[in-house]
Design an enzyme around this catalytic site. Sequence first.
Site, PDB file in Angstrom:
ATOM      1  N   TYR A  96     -72.861  38.902  55.625  1.00  0.00           N
ATOM      2  CA  TYR A  96     -71.755  38.670  56.884  1.00  0.00           C
ATOM      3  C   TYR A  96     -71.860  39.627  57.842  1.00  0.00           C
ATOM      4  CZ  TYR A  96     -67.087  38.099  58.930  1.00  0.00           C
ATOM      5  OH  TYR A  96     -66.165  37.681  59.988  1.00  0.00           O
TER       6      TYR A  96
ATOM      7  N   GLU B  85     -69.060  35.757  65.314  1.00  0.00           N
ATOM      8  CA  GLU B  85     -69.139  36.044  63.502  1.00  0.00           C
ATOM      9  C   GLU B  85     -70.444  35.192  63.105  1.00  0.00           C
ATOM     10  OE1 GLU B  85     -65.824  35.387  60.233  1.00  0.00           O
ATOM     11  OE2 GLU B  85     -66.739  33.429  60.822  1.00  0.00           O
TER      12      GLU B  85
END
Length: 392
Positions: free
Chosen positions: A109, A197
């Site tokens: 991530y 993101e």
Amino acid sequence: MNIHEYQAKSLVERYGVPIPRGGVAKTAEAAEAVARELGAPSYVVKAQVHAGGRGKAGGVRLSASPAEVRTAADALLGSRLVTHQTGPEGKTVGQVYVEEGVGFTRELYLAALVDRSAGRVALIASAEGGEDIEEKAAQNPAAIARLVIDPDEGFVSASADALARQLGFSGVQVDEAVAIMQGIYQAFLECDASLVEINPLVVTNAGDLLALDVKMALDDNALFRHQDLEALRDQDEVEPTEMEAKRFELNFVKLEGNIGVMVNGAGLALATIDLLKHHGGAPADFMDVRPSATRDQVAAGFRMLLDNPKVEAILVNVYGGGILRCDTIAQGIAHACRAHETKIPPVVVRAAGTNSAVARDILVGQGIPVAFAADMAEGASKVVAAVKKETV
Ligand code: GDP
Ligand code: MN
């Protein structure tokens, strides 16, 4: 403003972030054609909706051939995808993104966002990315690494290098990770984003880093200086009443309750909503009228409350300051009520400040069924009582 995955991917690609090859399609035939053009060993068909959690909801389909891509696209297009982020009503899939399938060994991530406590842009990373990032982060907060960026210093490669090593990268992967970090930081700044993101950022079977999913949110307040980004807005993703409110310069968010709310000032609006909830009420909306609002803009806002079939009572809470006066609000309300053909629900008005007495005279003079409240708490309790008993 949120944008679609395929749009976010094409934006970050300009900043050097590697993404799989792919193309967007609005029909099953077009999806198949995209797959044939890609000519890959396998494909992924991804529903383009403004929500995460698509994978778990069946919105990401692995397909072995262009024919299977067509079948998957056919099933997704026009369907309603319900994910943990869409609410129970889901979102209708209007487009799919067809990509070459990618085999990977790791899912991580990586995001750029505003770290509010630091008051700066920060990179957030986790060696454990993928679908359950929220749970993983909650279970193991230490696994979340953070690099706060000093705006004067800018992006410092050595710090990013350290972050990359913390994520378990070594050798050439460190350089790839640093380039991706720099890319999303740059994209964040130049697009005036509030979020960039990548989840997951994967290590492919060949050992390279690749952004498999990208989400971006853009700051509405800066869109005026990004005509090209404004064009990425998907009208189908916008709540129609919120679009309508924008036309009248109202700051409006639709909510689920039955008490229509009109307030001047965002802070006052939030306080009003809190107070309604405190009194056991459920607001149907957040509506913030601008200080410079005209009678017609107020009338348009009030009409939206009257036209909402869920609204059983209305609370107007205004503080007439230097610019917006209470009589303007009253004229707007009166104007909307005059033109309204069906029954007006109970209306509670708390109007304090400039010309509050004039406002009262206008509303009483027009015969509008208004109950007045001396302060916010009284307004909230009266309107909640009105919803419960249907009388004020
Ligand atoms: P989200 O659920 O809305 O965040 O959608 P994602 O694009 O992140 O997809 C969900 C999951 O599908 C990812 O975490 C991956 O594990 C998987 N996935 C997505 N694309 C591919 C792909 O090309 N190959 C493989 N094997 N899995 C993929
Ligand atoms: Mn994802």
